[in-house]
Enzyme design. Structure first.
Site, PDB file in Angstrom:
ATOM      1  N   CYS A 104       0.661  -1.192  -0.285  1.00  0.00           N
ATOM      2  CA  CYS A 104       0.021   0.201   0.028  1.00  0.00           C
ATOM      3  C   CYS A 104       0.937   1.176  -0.117  1.00  0.00           C
ATOM      4  CB  CYS A 104      -0.804   0.086   1.184  1.00  0.00           C
ATOM      5  SG  CYS A 104      -2.122  -1.545   1.134  1.00  0.00           S
TER       6      CYS A 104
ATOM      7  N   HIS B  77      -3.186   7.740   1.352  1.00  0.00           N
ATOM      8  CA  HIS B  77      -3.667   6.186   0.975  1.00  0.00           C
ATOM      9  C   HIS B  77      -4.903   5.962   1.783  1.00  0.00           C
ATOM     10  CE1 HIS B  77      -3.978   2.119   0.552  1.00  0.00           C
ATOM     11  NE2 HIS B  77      -3.558   1.644   1.749  1.00  0.00           N
TER      12      HIS B  77
ATOM     13  N   ASN C 283     -10.010  -0.108  -0.158  1.00  0.00           N
ATOM     14  CA  ASN C 283      -8.571   0.250  -0.463  1.00  0.00           C
ATOM     15  C   ASN C 283      -7.881  -0.597  -1.687  1.00  0.00           C
ATOM     16  OD1 ASN C 283      -5.682  -0.099  -0.069  1.00  0.00           O
ATOM     17  ND2 ASN C 283      -6.084  -0.828   2.177  1.00  0.00           N
TER      18      ASN C 283
HETATM   19  N1  ACO Z   1     -18.234  -7.568   9.615  1.00  0.00           N
HETATM   20  C1  ACO Z   1     -18.686  -8.001  10.841  1.00  0.00           C
HETATM   21  N2  ACO Z   1     -17.644  -8.312  11.826  1.00  0.00           N
HETATM   22  C2  ACO Z   1     -16.491  -8.416  11.657  1.00  0.00           C
HETATM   23  C3  ACO Z   1     -15.876  -8.399  10.271  1.00  0.00           C
HETATM   24  C4  ACO Z   1     -16.921  -7.757   9.278  1.00  0.00           C
HETATM   25  N3  ACO Z   1     -16.371  -7.801   8.012  1.00  0.00           N
HETATM   26  N4  ACO Z   1     -14.683  -8.361  10.355  1.00  0.00           N
HETATM   27  C5  ACO Z   1     -14.219  -8.603  11.530  1.00  0.00           C
HETATM   28  N5  ACO Z   1     -15.425  -8.611  12.474  1.00  0.00           N
HETATM   29  C6  ACO Z   1     -15.512  -8.774  13.833  1.00  0.00           C
HETATM   30  C7  ACO Z   1     -14.319  -9.791  14.199  1.00  0.00           C
HETATM   31  O1  ACO Z   1     -14.656 -10.887  14.014  1.00  0.00           O
HETATM   32  C8  ACO Z   1     -14.279  -9.185  15.836  1.00  0.00           C
HETATM   33  O2  ACO Z   1     -15.552 -10.099  16.229  1.00  0.00           O
HETATM   34  P1  ACO Z   1     -15.289 -10.602  17.935  1.00  0.00           P
HETATM   35  O3  ACO Z   1     -14.899  -9.404  18.895  1.00  0.00           O
HETATM   36  O4  ACO Z   1     -16.373 -11.349  18.266  1.00  0.00           O
HETATM   37  O5  ACO Z   1     -13.804 -11.473  17.696  1.00  0.00           O
HETATM   38  C9  ACO Z   1     -14.934  -7.821  15.794  1.00  0.00           C
HETATM   39  O6  ACO Z   1     -15.611  -7.730  14.478  1.00  0.00           O
HETATM   40  C10 ACO Z   1     -13.886  -6.962  16.058  1.00  0.00           C
HETATM   41  O7  ACO Z   1     -12.772  -7.211  15.300  1.00  0.00           O
HETATM   42  P2  ACO Z   1     -11.434  -6.116  15.329  1.00  0.00           P
HETATM   43  O8  ACO Z   1     -10.388  -6.727  14.310  1.00  0.00           O
HETATM   44  O9  ACO Z   1     -11.056  -5.847  16.537  1.00  0.00           O
HETATM   45  O10 ACO Z   1     -12.210  -4.974  14.748  1.00  0.00           O
HETATM   46  P3  ACO Z   1     -11.559  -3.477  14.402  1.00  0.00           P
HETATM   47  O11 ACO Z   1     -12.410  -2.510  14.960  1.00  0.00           O
HETATM   48  O12 ACO Z   1     -10.101  -3.284  14.820  1.00  0.00           O
HETATM   49  O13 ACO Z   1     -11.812  -3.355  12.831  1.00  0.00           O
HETATM   50  C11 ACO Z   1     -10.477  -3.251  10.809  1.00  0.00           C
HETATM   51  C12 ACO Z   1     -11.041  -4.178  11.966  1.00  0.00           C
HETATM   52  C13 ACO Z   1     -11.282  -2.473  10.231  1.00  0.00           C
HETATM   53  C14 ACO Z   1      -9.902  -4.323   9.939  1.00  0.00           C
HETATM   54  C15 ACO Z   1      -9.407  -2.383  11.659  1.00  0.00           C
HETATM   55  O14 ACO Z   1      -8.761  -3.078  12.193  1.00  0.00           O
HETATM   56  C16 ACO Z   1      -8.759  -1.701  10.518  1.00  0.00           C
HETATM   57  O15 ACO Z   1      -9.070  -1.017   9.692  1.00  0.00           O
HETATM   58  N6  ACO Z   1      -7.411  -1.985  10.616  1.00  0.00           N
HETATM   59  C17 ACO Z   1      -6.328  -1.245   9.818  1.00  0.00           C
HETATM   60  C18 ACO Z   1      -6.071  -2.434   8.677  1.00  0.00           C
HETATM   61  C19 ACO Z   1      -6.334  -1.914   7.192  1.00  0.00           C
HETATM   62  O16 ACO Z   1      -6.757  -1.125   6.973  1.00  0.00           O
HETATM   63  N7  ACO Z   1      -5.416  -2.753   6.417  1.00  0.00           N
HETATM   64  C20 ACO Z   1      -5.443  -2.292   5.004  1.00  0.00           C
HETATM   65  C21 ACO Z   1      -4.264  -2.708   4.408  1.00  0.00           C
HETATM   66  S1  ACO Z   1      -2.843  -1.908   5.311  1.00  0.00           S
HETATM   67  C22 ACO Z   1      -2.944  -0.598   4.929  1.00  0.00           C
HETATM   68  O17 ACO Z   1      -3.351  -0.192   3.787  1.00  0.00           O
HETATM   69  C23 ACO Z   1      -2.977   0.695   5.811  1.00  0.00           C
END
Ligand code: ACO
Length: 323
Positions: A113, A250, A280
């Site tokens: 990314c 980004h 993304n």
């Molecule tokens: N729909 C519903 N529930 C979901 C989904 C979904 N699509 N995905 C995960 N969950 C659930 C998980 O299973 C978890 O459930 P649990 O508590 O029962 O175990 C709950 O939601 C919370 O999960 P987390 O991973 O803690 O959620 P978070 O609030 O951190 O959000 C996310 C997840 C959106 C991926 C966030 O961590 C994030 O944006 N991180 C940055 C990663 C990113 O953007 N990566 C892209 C590539 S790198 C870059 O470009 C920077």
């Protein structure tokens, strides 16, 4: 002094739009969860047979057209992608041939990314070192092909697309009013490579694999590193936060973008966001956002822009430029 100045910009988005509601049909997820956690409403996916190089060529053609130059005036292509057509040759050489360019040189950059920031920094170094005169800098991805559609924590995040800018080496006064790239700051730290990776590869599984990610950890690193590297790029260019007209980051997650902008002290009206409609798109997200910003009149000639990105590796960086 020589500066790498943006002369033109182009973009490409595949026709197929996939909404959050589409994912509700196959996954235990909801439009509400995706929108509130990420800011994403929809993304584009390449159609069958549509390759990274096809999208890159479309974006490049538009960038060439808007620059008013011909392909034979270009002597460098730097193409950022983690989803190349083939393991080799590079997608950049394929684009070079498709554009009918018989001179110069072309190569791919793989920094996930952060790829477009790495590509800009490398093209800038080559142009200012007089190794080339005009460079196409392209970000192009078909991430839909490396998504595990059963993994709701990753497959809802990404989309496909391409963006390109044409940079030209121009003599500038060397002062604060210069146009072009004013500074770059690129970093990596391989100790964090397990936080975001693809579980396949030529020398390991002989497959292309699927994305695996520790979302919360990536989130934590992202805000901290993006703010720090943007501040460094501004400092290198002699800019303060008040000099910056726009932040074009980004597009990974709206919450990452807003938290980074808050740390840097940029108000919401200075931030360009396209993550809602593109998802993304990895290395393509910044040029797609620049294109969008210019098209809607928010990005105009003479404005100071800060772009920042972080990706697998971890790799990250920032660029300060005057449009
Ligand atoms: N729909 C519903 N529930 C979901 C989904 C979904 N699509 N995905 C995960 N969950 C659930 C998980 O299973 C978890 O459930 P649990 O508590 O029962 O175990 C709950 O939601 C919370 O999960 P987390 O991973 O803690 O959620 P978070 O609030 O951190 O959000 C996310 C997840 C959106 C991926 C966030 O961590 C994030 O944006 N991180 C940055 C990663 C990113 O953007 N990566 C892209 C590539 S790198 C870059 O470009 C920077």
């Amino acid at each position: 002094m020589i500066r790498a100045v943006v002369r033109g910009i182009g973009h490409y988005l595949p026709q197929r739009v996939v909404t959050n509601q589409d994912f509700e049909k196959t996954l235990d997820t909801s439009d509400e969860w995706i929108r509130t956690r990420t800011g994403i409403c929809q993304r584009h996916f390449a159609s069958d047979g549509e390759k990274t190089s096809d999208m890159a060529v479309s974006a490049a053609r538009e960038a060439i057209e808007t620059s008013g130059v011909s392909p034979n005036d270009i002597d460098l292509i730097v193409l950022a992608t983690s989803t190349p057509d083939q393991t080799f040759p590079s997608t950049a050489t394929k684009v070079q041939a498709e554009l009918g360019m018989c001179q110069g040189f072309a190569f791919d950059i793989q920094a996930v990314c952060a790829g477009f920031i790495y590509a800009l920094a490398n093209a800038n170094a080559l142009l200012t070192a007089r190794q080339a005169r005009r460079a196409l800098v392209i970000g192009a991805e078909t991430f839909s092909h490396i998504l595990d559609m059963r993994d709701r924590s990753t497959c809802i995040l990404f989309g496909d697309g391409a963006g390109a800018v044409l940079l030209e080496a121009q003599d500038q006064a060397g002062g604060r009013q210069d146009r072009g790239i004013l500074s770059s700051e690129i970093r990596s730290d391989g100790r964090h490579r397990h936080l975001l990776y693809v579980d396949g590869g030529v020398s390991t599984t002989q497959t292309s694999g699927f994305i695996r990610m520790n979302g919360p950890e990536i989130f934590r690193h992202a805000v901290e590193k993006l703010a720090e590297s943007s501040a460094m790029a501004m400092q290198k260019a002699g800019l303060t936060r008040k000099d910056v007209d726009l932040m074009v980051p980004h597009q990974a997650n709206l919450r990452i973008i807003h938290a980074t902008a808050k740390r840097l002290g940029f108000p919401h009206e200075k931030i360009i966001t396209t993550v809602d409609k593109h998802g993304n798109t990895s290395a393509a997200s910044i040029p797609l956002a620049l294109y969008d910003a210019q098209k809607c009149g928010k990005l105009r000639e003479g404005q100071i822009v800060i772009s920042n990105a972080i990706g697998g590796g971890l790799t990250w960086g920032s660029i300060a430029l005057r449009w």
